[in-house]
Design an enzyme around this catalytic site. Structure first.
Site, PDB file in Angstrom:
ATOM      1  N   LYS A 178       0.850  -1.202   0.000  1.00  0.00           N
ATOM      2  CA  LYS A 178       0.000   0.000   0.000  1.00  0.00           C
ATOM      3  C   LYS A 178       0.875   1.238   0.000  1.00  0.00           C
ATOM      4  CE  LYS A 178      -1.856   2.568   3.169  1.00  0.00           C
ATOM      5  NZ  LYS A 178      -1.884   3.898   2.482  1.00  0.00           N
ATOM      6  N   GLU A 254       9.994   0.865  10.742  1.00  0.00           N
ATOM      7  CA  GLU A 254      11.006   1.929  10.645  1.00  0.00           C
ATOM      8  C   GLU A 254      10.240   3.227  10.863  1.00  0.00           C
ATOM      9  OE1 GLU A 254      12.802   5.094   9.373  1.00  0.00           O
ATOM     10  OE2 GLU A 254      12.458   4.178   7.411  1.00  0.00           O
ATOM     11  N   CYS A 288      13.074  10.785   7.885  1.00  0.00           N
ATOM     12  CA  CYS A 288      12.942  10.210   9.225  1.00  0.00           C
ATOM     13  C   CYS A 288      14.203  10.392  10.057  1.00  0.00           C
ATOM     14  CB  CYS A 288      12.574   8.733   9.133  1.00  0.00           C
ATOM     15  SG  CYS A 288      13.746   7.739   8.194  1.00  0.00           S
ATOM     16  N   GLU A 385       9.355  15.243  16.862  1.00  0.00           N
ATOM     17  CA  GLU A 385       9.654  15.222  15.430  1.00  0.00           C
ATOM     18  C   GLU A 385       8.742  16.192  14.685  1.00  0.00           C
ATOM     19  OE1 GLU A 385      10.657  11.845  12.128  1.00  0.00           O
ATOM     20  OE2 GLU A 385       8.795  11.583  13.259  1.00  0.00           O
TER      21      GLU A 385
END
Length: 472
Positions: A178, A254, A288, A385
């Site tokens: 996906k 991850e 990331c 973040e």
């Protein structure tokens, strides 16, 4: 006669492009303009069920396909990606705002390189013989896990697809993938290339849709043997829970990061400024492992701020299709407003905006390259973040102090250190709790041959390896 550009917008199941069972579609938006590019099939649980059934039916044949044949197909796909590189780069440039030059040089070629690397592994998956006594013969054998569900993010649509698909396919697994709803177009085009390369029906299936429906169906599916996810820590928790509560499928995650980059006073300051600049502004900060906590030793702090501001103010932000553009828009309106909210949080929290801090232009989702100074460790902008072009600058005195502060985080994805002193570099590397640590560089070394480790809330296991798709 219509001159409208035609994009592949249907689900790729069993080597055919089909509408969603529900008939529903969703818009994919050009973040440079905020306007709809096209409408894409909105897959949900019923479509995931169809894709999993196709993958399961294809698994026995694919796992028994010879390694030379699997390798040949991966190499052919890599060649097709290069052949169609301009088109693929244009799709990601338009669909998620990545500058075309970067999409071509980094994403297209990196995607092809990944498939080529794993093509080389197809005939090198070996077992072992184990001595257990003269009357017995004991051996181990690596076997493909089975059907793998894969959910990828929007920040690197093509490389993320390759990082997930390539090791699974070379191992003999079949896949239901996906792509992110924000950037589905290049994945669907690669679906066309997968069929053109000659992969058997059902080996790769691509279902576009939303995370809370199609993604959740993958995580909860009873006939998926493993799920691999790259994205936020919050969603990673949901996927791990769903995997445990369904069929205890394997999970590879991850996730997010708040990576430190430490600049010592003996570092070449111009090179160190470039490190801090690229660590956060590459891909508009949507990385990331971005170096988003920049620690600078107090002796050079003021000079570093001055040079960083000068460099950031020269950054070219604008239309990603223009050759000279260095930074495009954020991926969508939601992310755009989230970043601006964090900038406001930083201002109200007492940090100083040294440059940027505002929207860029009046159209699209562009944000100025931003630097905060006078940042303290307890500020939200230093702990959470942001996933945007916002750098936080912190001052430090000693090695011991900065290592302790760098490790004071719930993440552990990456880190970096800039120094001319080898002893300092080794001491810092040994002390930092991070999966990937760069010395005198940041972001510049990525290879499919490097094991990508993570710590803490940044992940569950390591990536870029075959063992995540093999049983022993």
């Amino acid at each position: 006669m219509s001159t409208e550009k035609k994009y592949q917008t249907k689900l790729f199941i069993n080597n055919k492009f089909v509408d969603a069972v529900s008939g529903k579609t969703f818009p994919t938006i050009n973040p440079s303009t905020g306007k709809v590019i096209t409408h894409v099939a909105e897959g949900d649980k019923e479509d995931i069920d169809k894709a999993v059934a196709a993958a399961r039916a294809a698994f026995e044949g694919w796992r028994k396909t010879g390694p030379v044949q699997r390798s040949s197909l991966l190499l052919k796909l890599a060649d097709l990606i290069i052949k169609n590189g301009d088109e693929l780069a244009q799709l990601d440039s338009m669909d998620m705002g990545k500058p075309f030059a970067q999409a071509k040089a980094i994403d297209v070629y990196g995607t092809a390189d990944c498939f080529r690397y794993y093509a080389g592994w197809a005939d090198k998956i070996h077992g072992k013989t184990v001595p257990v006594g003269s009357n017995f013969f004991c051996y181990t054998k690596h076997e493909p896990v089975g059907v793998v569900g894969q959910i990828i993010p929007w920040n690197f649509p093509m490389p993320m697809l390759a990082w997930k698909l390539a090791p699974a396919l070379t191992s003999g697994c079949t896949v239901v993938l996906k792509p992110a709803e924000q950037s589905p177009l290049s994945a669907l085009r690669i679906g066309e290339l997968i069929a053109e390369a000659g992969f058997p029906p059902g080996v790769v299936n691509i279902v576009t849709g939303y995370g809370e429906t199609a993604g959740a169906a993958i995580a909860n599916h009873m006939d998926i043997d493993k799920v691999a996810f790259t994205g936020s820590t919050e969603v990673g928790r949901l996927i791990q829970t769903a995997a445990a509560q369904s069929n205890l499928k394997r999970v590879t995650l991850e996730l997010g990061g708040k990576s430190p980059l430490i600049i010592f006073k003996d570092a070449n300051i111009n090179e160190a400024v470039e490190l801090g600049y690229n660590a956060i502004f590459f891909n508009a900060g949507q990385v990331c492992n971005a170096g988003s906590r920049l620690f600078v030793q107090e002796e050079i702090y003021d000079e570093y701020v001055q040079k960083f501001v000068e460099r950031a103010n020269k950054r070219v932000v604008g239309d990603p299709s223009n050759h000279g553009t260095e930074q495009g828009p954020q991926v969508d309106e939601k992310q755009f407003h989230r970043i601006l909210e964090y900038i406001d949080i930083g201002k109200k929290g007492g940090a100083t905006v040294a440059c940027g801090g505002q929207r860029h232009g009046n159209e699209g989702f562009f944000i100025q390259p931003t630097l905060f100074t006078n940042v303290t460790d307890d500020m939200r902008i230093a702990k959470e973040e942001i996933f945007g072009p916002v750098q936080t600058l912190l001052k430090f005195k000693t090695v011991e102090e900065v290592v302790a502060r760098a490790n004071d985080t719930s993440y552990g994805l990456a880190a970096g250190v800039a120094t001319k002193d080898l002893n300092t570099a080794l001491k810092v590397v040994d002390g930092l709790r991070a999966g990937t640590i760069w010395v005198n560089n940041f972001h510049t070394i990525f290879s499919s041959s490097i094991i990508f480790h993570f710590h803490l809330l940044s992940s569950l296991v390591k990536s870029f390896i075959l063992n995540v798709t093999l049983n022993e």
